[in-house]
Design an enzyme around this catalytic site. Structure first.
Site, PDB file in Angstrom:
ATOM      1  N   ARG A   1       0.849  -1.192   0.000  1.00 19.36           N
ATOM      2  CA  ARG A   1       0.000   0.000   0.000  1.00 19.36           C
ATOM      3  C   ARG A   1       0.889   1.247   0.000  1.00 19.36           C
ATOM      4  O   ARG A   1       0.645   2.209  -0.707  1.00 19.36           O
ATOM      5  CB  ARG A   1      -0.953   0.008   1.213  1.00 19.36           C
ATOM      6  CG  ARG A   1      -1.645   1.356   1.411  1.00 19.36           C
ATOM      7  CD  ARG A   1      -2.918   1.313   2.259  1.00 19.36           C
ATOM      8  NE  ARG A   1      -2.860   0.431   3.399  1.00 19.36           N
ATOM      9  CZ  ARG A   1      -2.119   0.627   4.508  1.00 19.36           C
ATOM     10  NH1 ARG A   1      -1.388   1.713   4.630  1.00 19.36           N
ATOM     11  NH2 ARG A   1      -2.135  -0.256   5.477  1.00 19.36           N
TER      12      ARG A   1
ATOM     13  N   TYR B   1     -16.979  16.446 -15.251  1.00 18.31           N
ATOM     14  CA  TYR B   1     -17.252  15.014 -15.299  1.00 18.31           C
ATOM     15  C   TYR B   1     -18.266  14.670 -14.195  1.00 18.31           C
ATOM     16  O   TYR B   1     -18.093  15.086 -13.042  1.00 18.31           O
ATOM     17  CB  TYR B   1     -15.949  14.233 -15.107  1.00 18.31           C
ATOM     18  CG  TYR B   1     -16.146  12.749 -15.019  1.00 18.31           C
ATOM     19  CD1 TYR B   1     -16.462  12.002 -16.153  1.00 18.31           C
ATOM     20  CD2 TYR B   1     -16.052  12.092 -13.806  1.00 18.31           C
ATOM     21  CE1 TYR B   1     -16.668  10.635 -16.068  1.00 18.31           C
ATOM     22  CE2 TYR B   1     -16.252  10.723 -13.714  1.00 18.31           C
ATOM     23  CZ  TYR B   1     -16.564  10.007 -14.856  1.00 18.31           C
ATOM     24  OH  TYR B   1     -16.768   8.658 -14.769  1.00 18.31           O
TER      25      TYR B   1
ATOM     26  N   ASP C   1      -7.855  18.601 -14.433  1.00 19.76           N
ATOM     27  CA  ASP C   1      -8.150  17.231 -14.867  1.00 19.76           C
ATOM     28  C   ASP C   1      -7.758  17.166 -16.346  1.00 19.76           C
ATOM     29  O   ASP C   1      -8.407  17.772 -17.199  1.00 19.76           O
ATOM     30  CB  ASP C   1      -9.645  16.954 -14.650  1.00 19.76           C
ATOM     31  CG  ASP C   1     -10.053  15.534 -15.059  1.00 19.76           C
ATOM     32  OD1 ASP C   1      -9.339  14.925 -15.888  1.00 19.76           O
ATOM     33  OD2 ASP C   1     -11.091  15.049 -14.570  1.00 19.76           O
TER      34      ASP C   1
ATOM     35  N   LYS D   1      -8.566   6.042 -19.138  1.00 18.83           N
ATOM     36  CA  LYS D   1      -8.895   6.519 -20.474  1.00 18.83           C
ATOM     37  C   LYS D   1      -7.663   6.451 -21.376  1.00 18.83           C
ATOM     38  O   LYS D   1      -7.178   5.370 -21.652  1.00 18.83           O
ATOM     39  CB  LYS D   1      -9.510   7.919 -20.381  1.00 18.83           C
ATOM     40  CG  LYS D   1     -10.539   8.080 -19.235  1.00 18.83           C
ATOM     41  CD  LYS D   1     -11.799   7.263 -19.432  1.00 18.83           C
ATOM     42  CE  LYS D   1     -12.711   7.213 -18.210  1.00 18.83           C
ATOM     43  NZ  LYS D   1     -13.080   8.468 -17.572  1.00 18.83           N
TER      44      LYS D   1
HETATM   45  C1  LIG Z   1     -13.538   8.924 -16.297  1.00 20.49           C
HETATM   46  C2  LIG Z   1     -13.213  10.272 -15.806  1.00 20.49           C
HETATM   47  C3  LIG Z   1     -12.971  10.526 -14.446  1.00 20.49           C
HETATM   48  C4  LIG Z   1     -13.119   9.452 -13.384  1.00 20.49           C
HETATM   49  O1  LIG Z   1     -12.161   8.459 -13.518  1.00 20.49           O
HETATM   50  P1  LIG Z   1     -12.394   6.903 -13.129  1.00 20.49           P
HETATM   51  O2  LIG Z   1     -11.136   6.277 -13.561  1.00 20.49           O
HETATM   52  O3  LIG Z   1     -13.612   6.446 -13.868  1.00 20.49           O
HETATM   53  O4  LIG Z   1     -12.600   6.879 -11.654  1.00 20.49           O
HETATM   54  C5  LIG Z   1     -12.625  11.812 -14.079  1.00 20.49           C
HETATM   55  N1  LIG Z   1     -12.516  12.805 -14.984  1.00 20.49           N
HETATM   56  C6  LIG Z   1     -12.760  12.602 -16.298  1.00 20.49           C
HETATM   57  C7  LIG Z   1     -12.621  13.737 -17.251  1.00 20.49           C
HETATM   58  C8  LIG Z   1     -13.104  11.343 -16.758  1.00 20.49           C
HETATM   59  O5  LIG Z   1     -13.352  11.156 -18.060  1.00 20.49           O
END
Ligand SMILES: *Cc1c(COP(=O)(O)O)cnc(C)c1O
Length: 381
Positions: free
Chosen positions: A46, A98, A170, A195
């Site tokens: 961890r 998001y 982000d 992603k």
């Molecule tokens: C998918 C996404 C998230 C969240 O991420 P997870 O891996 O699904 O927890 C946050 N911000 C954006 C822009 C996203 O596309």
């Protein structure tokens, strides 16, 4: 080192014990100690794991940062940032956010006394109007989902610096191939590595990158104390994904451009939202802070009929109807009934999420097949 080299070599070294070129998947929870506290740098997975550490160094490197952290999901990496705050602290966030981030802010952290102000951030000068002596953090996401608005990161960073705030970006949609927020003045860059960084729709993961040592220490503490870490196998998969990020992104951008232009010229389409168009309202900012315009876009069908959008989505074959984005395969989605279903109709229509809006994550297939797929589906409505 140039970006295209960093994705392969940044922060990486051959495995010291065997010379393995890729870091092994250190599938272990713990590490032998010769005497209490005497170990080779790792105690418990961890706190630290060599595979995860190799990935964290890669992420720091490609974002132009010093420190990297990997988490069990994008949302758990956001969760870690919010835990830097205390009850009463205020966050100014973009309202074009998001859905999962909005839910985390507005249900979980609101309950613990953090105050959120959601504002339209394309007009960056409005941010200053909302700053109080309690404001601690500015949260941005650019380009935004699904309307593809672009927020001026440099300007946000100036406002943030003048007021001694933290700016978080982000960077999931753009990836460091297109945009490097730390170089534009942001304090923390955040990713859903699920992603584009992972890139193959086979893992859920989150990541942070930053430069400030004190802030990094606080975040490493939270990462270990709260414990939302990713496993070694997932770390390996994302590290492998990053090695082709530049190649994939180049093709995502080419295919995104081709699909955006095809849709724009189609008689049944009312509007295409893609920051690469010169008449996109934030095109100049996009040009200034992004290398290219990516493979994410949305479009609205003329007449705004719910049923038309559903018919198109059901007919598409090369585009798979699914949540998520950023993988090698093309995906389609219907924000009004999927990602934004929990937002009342009038509210979502105001931000542009209308009944006939379709979002595409354009993959790296042959552009001819993608366009043919869309043409065939649009012919049926
Ligand atoms: C998918 C996404 C998230 C969240 O991420 P997870 O891996 O699904 O927890 C946050 N911000 C954006 C822009 C996203 O596309």
């Amino acid at each position: 080192m140039e970006f295209n080299t960093k994705v392969i070599h940044g922060g990486q070294q051959h495995d010291p014990s065997t010379g393995a070129v890729m870091p092994p998947i250190y599938q272990t929870s713990t590490y032998a100690q010769s005497s209490p506290g005497q170990h080779k740098g790792f105690e418990y997975s961890r706190t630290g794991n060599p595979t995860r550490q190799a990935l964290e160094k890669s992420i720091a490197s490609i974002e132009g940062g010093t420190y990297g952290l990997a988490f069990a999901s994008g949302l758990s990496s956001i969760d870690a940032i919010l835990k830097l705050l205390s009850p009463g602290d205020e966050v100014i966030s973009t309202n074009d956010l998001y859905g999962g981030t909005f839910r985390l802010f507005n249900t979980i952290f609101k309950k613990f006394g953090i105050v959120f102000k959601f504002i339209g951030m394309e007009e960056t000068d409005r941010i200053a109007d909302h700053i109080t002596d309690k404001t601690k953090l500015i949260w941005t996401e650019t380009p935004t989902n699904p309307m593809m608005n672009v927020i001026d990161i440099r300007r946000c960073a100036e406002i943030s610096r003048e007021n001694d705030l933290l700016l978080v970006v982000d960077n999931t949609f753009a990836t460091p191939y297109l945009q490097r927020p730390l170089e534009l003045g942001a304090d923390i860059v955040m990713h859903s590595a699920t992603k584009y960084l992972g890139g193959h729709s086979d893992v859920v993961m989150g990541a942070l990158a930053l430069n400030d040592k004190d802030l990094a220490e606080k975040l490493y503490f939270i990462q270990n104390a709260s414990g939302a870490v990713c496993g070694p196998m997932d770390s390996f998969l994302v590290l492998r994904g990053i090695k082709t990020l530049h190649l994939r992104m180049q093709r995502h951008c080419e295919n995104g451009r081709a699909v955006a232009h095809f849709l724009r010229s189609h008689p049944k389409i009312e509007n295409v939202y893609w920051p690469g168009f010169e008449d996109h309202p934030n095109h100049e900012i996009a040009r200034n802070q992004m290398k290219d315009f990516g493979g994410m876009l949305s479009f609205k069908i003329k007449g705004n009929k719910y049923q038309d959008a559903i018919k198109v989505l059901e007919t598409l074959k090369v585009f798979t109807l699914a949540e998520s984005l950023g993988g090698v395969e093309s995906l389609s989605g219907h924000p009004a009934s999927m990602t934004h279903a929990s937002i009342p109709k009038e509210e979502r229509e105001k931000t542009g999420v209308s009944d006939s809006l379709i979002r595409l994550s354009v993959g790296v297939e042959d552009e001819k097949d993608l366009i043919e797929d869309l043409r065939r589906a649009l012919d049926l409505i």
